[in-house]
Design a protein around this motif. Structure first.
Motif, PDB file in Angstrom:
ATOM      1  N   UNK A 176      -3.423   6.105  -1.602  1.00  0.00           N
ATOM      2  CA  UNK A 176      -3.062   5.746  -2.792  1.00  0.00           C
ATOM      3  C   UNK A 176      -2.362   4.264  -3.024  1.00  0.00           C
ATOM      4  N   UNK A 177      -2.186   3.624  -1.806  1.00  0.00           N
ATOM      5  CA  UNK A 177      -2.111   2.062  -1.916  1.00  0.00           C
ATOM      6  C   UNK A 177      -3.340   1.284  -1.682  1.00  0.00           C
ATOM      7  N   UNK A 324       1.824  15.803   2.109  1.00  0.00           N
ATOM      8  CA  UNK A 324       1.294  16.230   1.073  1.00  0.00           C
ATOM      9  C   UNK A 324       0.789  14.853   0.149  1.00  0.00           C
ATOM     10  N   UNK A 325      -0.336  14.795  -0.372  1.00  0.00           N
ATOM     11  CA  UNK A 325      -0.758  13.564  -1.046  1.00  0.00           C
ATOM     12  C   UNK A 325      -1.358  14.141  -2.508  1.00  0.00           C
ATOM     13  N   UNK A 326      -0.910  13.690  -3.312  1.00  0.00           N
ATOM     14  CA  UNK A 326      -1.484  13.990  -4.695  1.00  0.00           C
ATOM     15  C   UNK A 326      -1.990  12.803  -5.308  1.00  0.00           C
ATOM     16  N   UNK A 351       3.324  11.838  -0.975  1.00  0.00           N
ATOM     17  CA  UNK A 351       2.925  10.528  -1.813  1.00  0.00           C
ATOM     18  C   UNK A 351       2.168  11.152  -3.054  1.00  0.00           C
ATOM     19  N   UNK A 352       2.422  10.527  -4.048  1.00  0.00           N
ATOM     20  CA  UNK A 352       1.836  10.779  -5.499  1.00  0.00           C
ATOM     21  C   UNK A 352       1.795   9.319  -6.346  1.00  0.00           C
ATOM     22  N   UNK A 369       3.846   5.799  -6.738  1.00  0.00           N
ATOM     23  CA  UNK A 369       3.326   4.520  -6.904  1.00  0.00           C
ATOM     24  C   UNK A 369       3.661   3.855  -8.380  1.00  0.00           C
ATOM     25  N   UNK A 370       4.057   5.119  -9.129  1.00  0.00           N
ATOM     26  CA  UNK A 370       3.876   4.646 -10.623  1.00  0.00           C
ATOM     27  C   UNK A 370       5.283   5.106 -11.261  1.00  0.00           C
ATOM     28  N   UNK A 371       5.524   6.196 -11.506  1.00  0.00           N
ATOM     29  CA  UNK A 371       7.014   6.738 -12.264  1.00  0.00           C
ATOM     30  C   UNK A 371       7.211   8.040 -11.435  1.00  0.00           C
TER      31      UNK A 371
END
Length: 554
Positions: A176-177, A324-326, A351-352, A369-371
């Protein structure tokens, strides 16, 4: 000035004697006597001021009287040898030496210093250069002058460093990063690169063993025992083994997805699914699950490893013993009973990119990472709402609970959306753990002393070494003593680590707003509480003396 003949040396040549007739030489002052002592033959002697004062009083009292014709005798100065003294710091880690110049007596040399150091048992950390420099200064002193310097320093014990596990492969959550760069140098936020997979023989993780530390010493030569670094359990999970030539390296034995465990790593079989929907059914898999599409409404996905979703999760339940990664979004809604329709529960991290109206619960960090909107998040570690550049990351509405702090780019909204934040709420529990550890350590100290007392009561070894039963009993006692020492050392290391965590608790566990904190945000840091009434700029929010403190200096 009094006549020089009034003063002369004693028979042993050690003192200056004053012989004076009050009627003939009085009245006198102390200065008169000190002028006599300033004569070349007597100037290096030590004046005896108490005697001088008494002599002046007696002479002046008898001066006008008949008894004033009698000669009085006073010893007003004497030779004194040079003196040496030492001052030891309360922790025995530093020794200072003071030298006082002789008043016409014996001086001091290096041999005298060494003899006195031996008498004082000062044997370690001595500086020959400082001792010699002090003796050089000493040689220039006038009688009675003093010089001093630190001449010995102990060496503190250097405690061992704790063991560390260094991961050598990336995990799904880290994608994600790490958005992919296009050929023109721009970044494609939707392209997160290939799924992380390993092959047999790949190095997964390496252990850096704890070190024993280096013992120290004080100026008396007493050993200061270093505490060894705390060890870490290092185990081979499924699909892994220790390298044949290095037991501190864990390698993959099968192809699959690397999954982090509390004590190492494992490589999971990967169940790959396009979409989890009514047509596919619920998922309960012992390995890791990779969903290249979406997880639909009402679906349940359970995994003994990681769950990775490349698309969206919409009003579904995900439970993982790993992470859990979305890759895209986690979407839910508020139900009639005010509960949330989407639930993510992980033993590792969650993480999402985007989360709304969802419940997230993790033992590891939660990273959005966003909202993060109108959701309920709970983590035993840290909640981070920010992209890699710290430019975007909105935490708006809902309730966020993070034991070890919250970091977000913006908290709340311009519309005064109620947002509740809770962090650093476990200080009381940690103090209770510290108290229990302290009691346990004390009980093991007592147990160790009891075993030692039993061993001391044993008769001489030659009386029982042929008795097999007695030998076995002694072996049991020695093994119990060893186990007690090992357990006590482990708990002492845990005690020190927990004590440091408690001492810096509110310093480290706080709320960081990288750009904004808007109004109507409820801030709970430990027992401190405040609801913001206005917008704040970049700040660190902490508990200071049980009150919320905003620090804008960072």
């Amino acid at each position: 000035m009094l006549r020089p003949e009034l003063i002369e040396f004693s028979l042993d040549n050690q003192k200056a004697e004053l012989k004076i007739v009050p009627n003939l030489h009085g009245p006198i002052t102390e200065d008169d006597l000190l002028q006599l002592l300033a004569l070349p033959d007597f100037s290096y002697l030590c004046p005896l001021h108490a005697v001088i004062t008494q002599a002046v009083i007696q002479v002046n009292q008898l001066h006008p009287q008949d008894e004033g014709n009698i000669e009085l005798f006073f010893e007003i100065a004497e030779r004194r040898d040079a003196e040496i003294s030492f001052e030891i710091a309360s922790d025995k880690m530093q020794a200072s030496m003071a030298l006082t110049a002789a008043y016409g007596g014996k001086s001091l040399g290096l041999r005298d210093v060494l003899q006195n150091l031996k008498l004082q048992r000062i044997s370690m950390g001595l500086s020959k250069a400082k001792i010699e420099a002090l003796l050089v200064e000493f040689a220039t002193l006038s009688p009675g002058e003093k010089c001093h310097s630190v001449i010995a320093n102990g060496r503190a014990a250097v405690n061992g460093s704790p063991a560390k596990l260094e991961r050598k492969v990336s995990l799904a959550r880290e994608r994600l990063l790490q958005p992919q760069h296009n050929s023109d140098g721009t970044v494609d936020m939707r392209n997160l690169g290939a799924i992380i997979m390993v092959k047999p023989g790949n190095l997964l993780i390496e252990k850096h063993p704890a070190t024993q530390g280096v013992n120290g010493y004080n100026v008396y030569g007493e050993t200061l025992i270093a505490k060894p670094g705390k060890d870490l359990k290092f185990t081979a999970g499924n699909g892994t083994e220790f390298a044949a030539n290095n037991p501190n390296q864990l390698i993959a034995t099968v192809a699959g997805q690397p999954v982090e465990t509390p004590s190492g790593m494992q490589v999971d079989d990967v169940l790959q699914i396009k979409n989890v929907d009514v047509g596919y059914g619920h998922v309960d898999f012992k390995g890791s699950v990779l969903i290249t599409g979406d997880v639909g409404e009402g679906m349940v996905v359970k995994s003994h490893g990681d769950i990775t979703v490349m698309g969206f999760v919409d009003s579904a339940t995900l439970e993982a013993k790993g992470d859990i990664t979305v890759s895209k979004g986690v979407i839910g809604r508020q139900l009639k009973d005010l509960s949330l329709s989407t639930k993510l529960i992980a033993q590792g991290q969650i993480s999402a990119q985007f989360v709304q109206y969802s419940q997230l619960k993790a033992k590891g960090n939660i990273l959005v990472t966003k909202q993060l909107l109108h959701s309920h998040t709970q983590t035993q570690q840290q909640l981070i709402v920010s992209d890699a550049s710290a430019r975007r990351g909105d935490l708006v509405g809902g309730k966020a609970e993070a034991n070890k702090g919250i970091k977000a780019v913006a908290i709340g909204a311009t519309a005064d959306t109620k947002t509740e934040l809770f962090c650093a709420m476990e200080l009381t529990e940690l103090k209770q753990q510290l108290k229990q550890l302290d009691q346990s350590i004390k009980s093991m100290v007592v147990a160790g002393l009891n075993i030692e007392a039993q061993l001391r009561k044993l008769p001489p070894k030659e009386q029982w070494q042929a008795d097999a039963m007695m030998v076995e009993q002694v072996k049991v006692m020695l093994e119990e003593k060893r186990r007690t020492v090992v357990f006590r050392t482990q708990e002492e290391l845990e005690f020190e680590a927990l004590k440091l965590e408690i001492e810096g608790y509110y310093k480290h566990y706080r709320i960081d707003a990288l750009k904004h904190v808007f109004s109507n945000v409820e801030l709970h840091v430990g027992t401190a509480f405040q609801r913001t009434q206005r917008e704040h700029g970049p700040c660190q929010i902490s508990n200071k003396n049980q009150e919320i403190r905003f620090d804008y200096s960072h």
